[in-house]
Write an enzyme that holds these catalytic residues in place. Sequence first.
Site, PDB file in Angstrom:
ATOM      1  N   ALA A  73      -6.010 -12.827  -6.056  1.00 26.03           N
ATOM      2  CA  ALA A  73      -6.680 -12.388  -7.284  1.00 26.03           C
ATOM      3  C   ALA A  73      -8.171 -12.171  -7.050  1.00 26.03           C
ATOM      4  O   ALA A  73      -8.715 -11.124  -7.324  1.00 26.03           O
ATOM      5  CB  ALA A  73      -6.454 -13.414  -8.385  1.00 26.03           C
ATOM      6  N   PHE A  74      -8.852 -13.216  -6.583  1.00 27.08           N
ATOM      7  CA  PHE A  74     -10.273 -13.154  -6.190  1.00 27.08           C
ATOM      8  C   PHE A  74     -11.201 -12.698  -7.310  1.00 27.08           C
ATOM      9  O   PHE A  74     -12.223 -12.058  -7.056  1.00 27.08           O
ATOM     10  CB  PHE A  74     -10.446 -12.261  -4.943  1.00 27.08           C
TER      11      PHE A  74
ATOM     12  N   SER B 263     -14.465 -21.810  -8.846  1.00 30.62           N
ATOM     13  CA  SER B 263     -14.177 -22.913  -7.909  1.00 30.62           C
ATOM     14  C   SER B 263     -13.934 -24.220  -8.652  1.00 30.62           C
ATOM     15  O   SER B 263     -14.142 -25.310  -8.123  1.00 30.62           O
ATOM     16  CB  SER B 263     -15.345 -23.115  -6.927  1.00 30.62           C
TER      17      SER B 263
ATOM     18  N   CYS C 122       5.253  -4.694   4.244  1.00 29.25           N
ATOM     19  CA  CYS C 122       6.649  -4.262   4.149  1.00 29.25           C
ATOM     20  C   CYS C 122       7.355  -4.280   5.504  1.00 29.25           C
ATOM     21  O   CYS C 122       8.374  -3.617   5.664  1.00 29.25           O
ATOM     22  CB  CYS C 122       6.682  -2.844   3.588  1.00 29.25           C
TER      23      CYS C 122
ATOM     24  N   GLU D 189     -15.107 -20.608  -3.708  1.00 29.83           N
ATOM     25  CA  GLU D 189     -16.017 -19.476  -3.546  1.00 29.83           C
ATOM     26  C   GLU D 189     -17.168 -19.663  -2.554  1.00 29.83           C
ATOM     27  O   GLU D 189     -17.566 -18.712  -1.889  1.00 29.83           O
ATOM     28  CB  GLU D 189     -16.634 -19.142  -4.914  1.00 29.83           C
TER      29      GLU D 189
ATOM     30  N   GLY E 106       8.631  10.508  12.807  1.00 33.15           N
ATOM     31  CA  GLY E 106       8.223   9.148  12.398  1.00 33.15           C
ATOM     32  C   GLY E 106       7.833   9.061  10.937  1.00 33.15           C
ATOM     33  O   GLY E 106       7.637   7.972  10.401  1.00 33.15           O
TER      34      GLY E 106
ATOM     35  N   CYS F 237       1.442 -11.670   1.958  1.00 36.52           N
ATOM     36  CA  CYS F 237       1.495 -11.014   3.265  1.00 36.52           C
ATOM     37  C   CYS F 237       2.481 -11.702   4.192  1.00 36.52           C
ATOM     38  O   CYS F 237       2.792 -11.181   5.265  1.00 36.52           O
ATOM     39  CB  CYS F 237       0.109 -11.051   3.920  1.00 36.52           C
TER      40      CYS F 237
ATOM     41  N   GLN G 166      -9.335 -22.428   2.381  1.00 39.62           N
ATOM     42  CA  GLN G 166     -10.261 -21.736   1.479  1.00 39.62           C
ATOM     43  C   GLN G 166     -11.549 -21.372   2.207  1.00 39.62           C
ATOM     44  O   GLN G 166     -12.110 -20.295   2.024  1.00 39.62           O
ATOM     45  CB  GLN G 166     -10.592 -22.631   0.281  1.00 39.62           C
TER      46      GLN G 166
ATOM     47  N   CYS H 150       0.810  -1.223   0.000  1.00 43.10           N
ATOM     48  CA  CYS H 150       0.000   0.000   0.000  1.00 43.10           C
ATOM     49  C   CYS H 150       0.842   1.272   0.000  1.00 43.10           C
ATOM     50  O   CYS H 150       0.387   2.314  -0.433  1.00 43.10           O
ATOM     51  CB  CYS H 150      -0.928   0.019   1.210  1.00 43.10           C
TER      52      CYS H 150
END
Length: 1359
Positions: A827-828, A1110, A55, A1291, A293, A120, A1224, A47
């Site tokens: 992706a979703f 799916s 990060c 899904e 900061g 992540c 899932q 982001c």
Amino acid sequence: MSSGNRGDALCFFINGNKVTENHADPETMLLSFLREKLRLTGTKYGCGGGGCGACTVMVSRYQPATKTIIHYSANACLLPLCQLHGAAVTTVEGIGSTKTRIHPVQERIAKAHGSQCGFCTPGMVMSMYTLLRNTPQPCMDDITQALAGNLCRCTGYRPIVDGCRTFCQETNCCKANGAGDCCLDGEKNTEGEPKQETNCSQANGAGDCCLNAEKDTDEPEQEKPRLFDKDEFVQLDPTQELIFPPELILMAEARNPQTLTFHGERMTCVFPASLEELVQLKSSNPKAPLLMGNTNIGPDIKFKGVVHPLIISPTSVMELYEVTQTPQGVWLGAGCSLSEVRSLLEKLRPQFPEEKTELFTALIQQLGNLGSQQIRNVATLGGNIMSAYPNSDLNPVLAAGNCKLSVISSGGRQEIPLHQDFFVSFGKTALKPEDIVLSIFIPFSRKGEFVRAFRQAPRKESSFATVTTGMRVFFSEGSRVVQDVSIYFGGMGSTTVSAAKTCAALIKRPWDDEVLGQAYDVLLDELALPPSTPGGKVEFRRSLTLSFLFKFNLEILQKLREMNVITDQLPEKIQPLPREIQSSLQEFQHVPKDQNNQDPVGRPIMHRSAISQATGEAVYCDDIPRTDGELFLALVTSSRAHAKITGMDMSEALQLPGVFNVITAKDIPGKKVREMFGYEEELLAETEVSCIGQMLCAVVADTRVHARQGAAAVKISYEDLPDPVFTTEEAIEKSSFFEPRRMIQIGNVTETFKSVDNIHEGEVRLGAQEHFYMETQSMLVVPVGEETEFNAFVSTQWPTLIQDAIAETLGIPSNRVTCHVKRVGGAFGGKVTKTSILACITSVAAWKTNRAVRCVLERGEDMLITGARHPVLGKYKVGFMNDGRIMAADIQYYANAGNTVDESVLVVEKILLHMDNAYNIPNLRGRGAACRTNLPSNTAFRGFGVPQSIMVAENMVNDVAAVLGRPADQIRETNMYKGVSLTHYKFEFSPENLLRCWEECKTKSDYSNRRQAVDQFNQQSCWKKRGMSIIPIKYGIAFSEGFLNQAGALVHIYKDGSVLVTHGGAEIGQGIHTKMQQVASRELHIPLSKIHISETSTNTVPNTCPSAASFGTDANGMAVKDACQTLYQRLEPVRQKNPEGSWESWVQAAFFEKISLSATGFYKGLDLYMDWDKMEGQPYSYYTFGVCCCEVELDCLTGDFRTLRTDIVVDIGRSVNPSVDIGQIEGAFMQGLGLYTLEELKFSPSGLLYTRGPSQYKIPAVCDVPLRFNVYLLSDSHNPNAIYSSKGIGEPVLSLGSSVFFAIKDAVAAARSESGLTGPFPLDSPATAERACLACASPFTQKIEADKPGSFKPWALNI
Ligand SMILES: Cc1cc2nc3c(=O)[nH]c(=O)nc-3n(C[C@H](O)[C@H](O)[C@H](O)COP(=O)(O)OP(=O)(O)OC[C@H]3O[C@@H](n4cnc5c(N)ncnc54)[C@H](O)[C@@H]3O)c2cc1C
Ligand code: FES
Ligand code: FES
């Protein structure tokens, strides 16, 4: 201070290696330095604004005063490189790797199945690693706090938490009952809540918890299959960690701070060595900000384009960090980080009587909720005050608490009180530009003085508050008469505001109901917000001010009673919502007893890349090293929603450093549009724009910074066109639809309405949802250099589409384009059509420049350009009998499609096909339309319309229950399909497993007992209510467009026996490669270790279908199986000749016998179809069934809620990989929880998306995980229609997140009944705190008169 433009050398360490940087640009953040300069790509960009944690790195510093080393987590995206002088940075690569040894944190997150797409994971690892460096045996509260600022869009967090939980100290109790009867009760954490320090054996996910009430199977606990075995884990050994570089200790001990200066292209940053120098510098450069900061300055530079020619960073000025105690209180240095402030206050608090530390406690509480750990570790106290945010959490408390500042400037030192005149306006205080805040005085409270803080935020943690407050009152001994009072609010104006008139209404008067009653009215009057106030939520914000004053009142009454000032019967005290995440159950079936040990099918095999993802070695698109001469592409987008383009001026952009070229539609050599349903979508707009965010042209430059500066310099002129259409209502009014519109019906709806006992009409609106894949859209197109060949490395779900689209755009055959997908960071549904357009534009740039061109969208651009899940308005009319049978329903759906058709018509079709959900409604009619509006075009999103459809159906069923005054679960049960049935599209199926899921869910969740307990709770509690709901789902698997159900595979066996599998599915985190490896292992009878999957590519397996619906495992699994069976059969002769031989010997023999060791596999798939004219078809291969029961606790005064428990039972046949499938299920459920309760996209009245990053758009975080989250896979279920009897699961469960919505609605209904309100009531999705609170219709919300719609211009559109 160095002179000229040379600047000083920056010296610091990364992962134990010294880095000396002679040209540190003050605008360079550590993240880009790591990724681009050092090629340490484990640290990810998610982001750029401190809001996602992808990060996260650890920073260590030596403190000479105490001779200690401190470690803290920080967001590398906001960490200016030049501030790192003397620091040691540890990145994910520094703690472990597959080449050396992996760190226990990496191992445990991976093996606990906490890494799906993995984007992540490095950030999670580093947050947890830093925690362990400071606290080797953390408690659960430490863990959830450490992870609060790390977002994950895939896993639902439960497995990450469970992996991390294994570091907790063992105790014998797990508090799994959620009540206060736990062995650890009594021990309190800093906020006075019970501290959770537990890790009973259930933490391994095995379900063998000490307090487990659900021993309802005959299977002995120890024999239940487990998702992972924590006994396998390597022990944490703190002595193995990297040591702090001695050179840095010597550097710090030398204590001869020198002025450092760093020059960049646009900015200079000076680090003064002393206070005198700082004062001098600031007085001669009053406009230069003080960089501490960087959590305010950084985002301003990045997102608002602010440029500071000079910045001053006084981080070496020791006076800014001094802490001194006086008899009246404590002075805290303005440079102390918020984490330091919190721990200082926590250390000091026990040293004084409680009555003296009221303000300390209020500040500690606010600091626990402010931002994330990473933000608090770098953001400073002085910075927070001076940023003067409208919703600063500290300023209202500091101001109410009578704090003051010590300020220095060339004019000398002075003390300035923090009162109502201090905060002037947005970002402005009463201080002069040259003033420097040295320290802040936090006074002790007096006897009879009480200070409290309250806040309500869109998400419980890591979120700016909607409204936040500090309140203080003082009584003289033995009196209830107010001697002094001060109340400040954040979120109620452009800066921190004082409720002075309210205070005046309270002062010198007794603290009683009458006076308080008047104070509420004054407050309402005093802090009235105009209806168009920025940020919106006007009624809610106003009601929160009253709720907070009421909560303060309750606390003060309690105190007055403790002091024997009053003896009245007190109203109920409102306890905070529970927050301890407990151990959960994941139940799945054993593999059959006779299954070969080596056969991995049905076993919980870890995601094949989980370890590389946890070590940061996994390569994502933007991790691919730069090639020589590579260019970066940045897009220029429309700033108007509906306008003619009258000019594009690129001249200034082309003059900028590094800018190479500008790409417009005129440069496209082939087709300039993409086509869908006969509608054309321009790749780059030429003459007209139809939404803000539409792509107009693209700037290519040598670096991403230059490309973005170039894009910002392109000037577009417009001529506005009339009447843009934004909302669904506007589209309906203007008949602005994409054709075809669809209708489906069964039975005779109109006739049936005449004969039913009851008819009810209602509607529900469902908001959009941003995909928020952690890896933004990324691609790299590389010209091969001859015969117009291109290699495209793209983060996509559908490589073939990218190949076709690029070929079409460049006017070349598809055989010249190869699309490669190694892995996708989430992706979703969002990385199909939108990615193809971006890839086309990037390929034009590569073609034109003959250079490799990379395009990686920033988070804000991604959110602006690529669209979201369709918001839907559902209007229904339902006819039903008094016994609850629904006889007829007529439903209309309007989906806001945006400015292009994309897949909107298909989404509408799927909405209609799922409008029955699990219910047999004999007369059913549905009509659906995709509305054409001037908003960015919406697209596919996990569930593809089903989550919207389920919400409408279930809301309708809920209304039926409300009209009849019956429990909703009974109405659901009455209407559920039973026996072999026909759907409204005349498809025959058996709902047997749906009913089994329903019964099992009721049993597992102990539904009826808990329902009673909920009702009992609600009778006793006025301001907090609990709610419960149980929701079924029947989800059709596969593509109703039959041709999309085919799949291909290519399997090579090499001479050494190793096997390379390639198939058409893209690894988007769903674990498809892991499952395909399992298939190949079973079919070839070889261990997983011999099988490798490298990537998905169009030159190995052509003409593939998207990884969506799916259906990936079903289709590709069959293709891989086919190829492997071919190969296994081919090996049969050599096996027969040497039955005792090894796999390798057979392969070698086959090679010498000239047997082909390479085979393709193919799966044709069923010929599914839907005939919309006949309104019938077989659009699905089979159904996946599931049922979910949720219980929530709702604070009716603020709308804040917590999911106390979730039990999900899902029928997925025989799972190929239970850990992947449970992953899932949990991930989809949490995404659904976000959709239905949290996530809101907001658009301005002119069609601009406001919510363009994690600061404004809240996806679920760790704080949203249900406190108990149990998942059960239905046993003994078989599915003849898919590989190894499994079922698709990517899904379906997303829609079950709606059970949280309906549990909230249930709790709201209980609150409404207190005010005598019964029957159906409207509540749109998401049921945010705002909506839930207002729907509760408390005496406070009822005091607020809503402004008449149409009488003002709202801040945001209701699309
Ligand atoms: C993702 C994210 C989430 C956040 N969540 C919250 C939240 O929930 N609640 C909340 O209250 N805040 C929140 N914040 C805001 C954060 O607390 C402030 O940005 C931070 O405290 C500012 O401190 P800093 O040291 O980073 O300031 P900087 O960005 O370094 O400086 C900010 C401003 O303060 C001035 N300044 C700094 N120190 C001094 C000084 N000693 N004397 C004079 N001027 C000075 C600078 O000149 C500059 O103008 C969040 C920020 C981010 C990025
Ligand atoms: S990339 Fe740094 S916090 Fe998101
Ligand atoms: S695994 Fe967390 S974002 Fe994908």
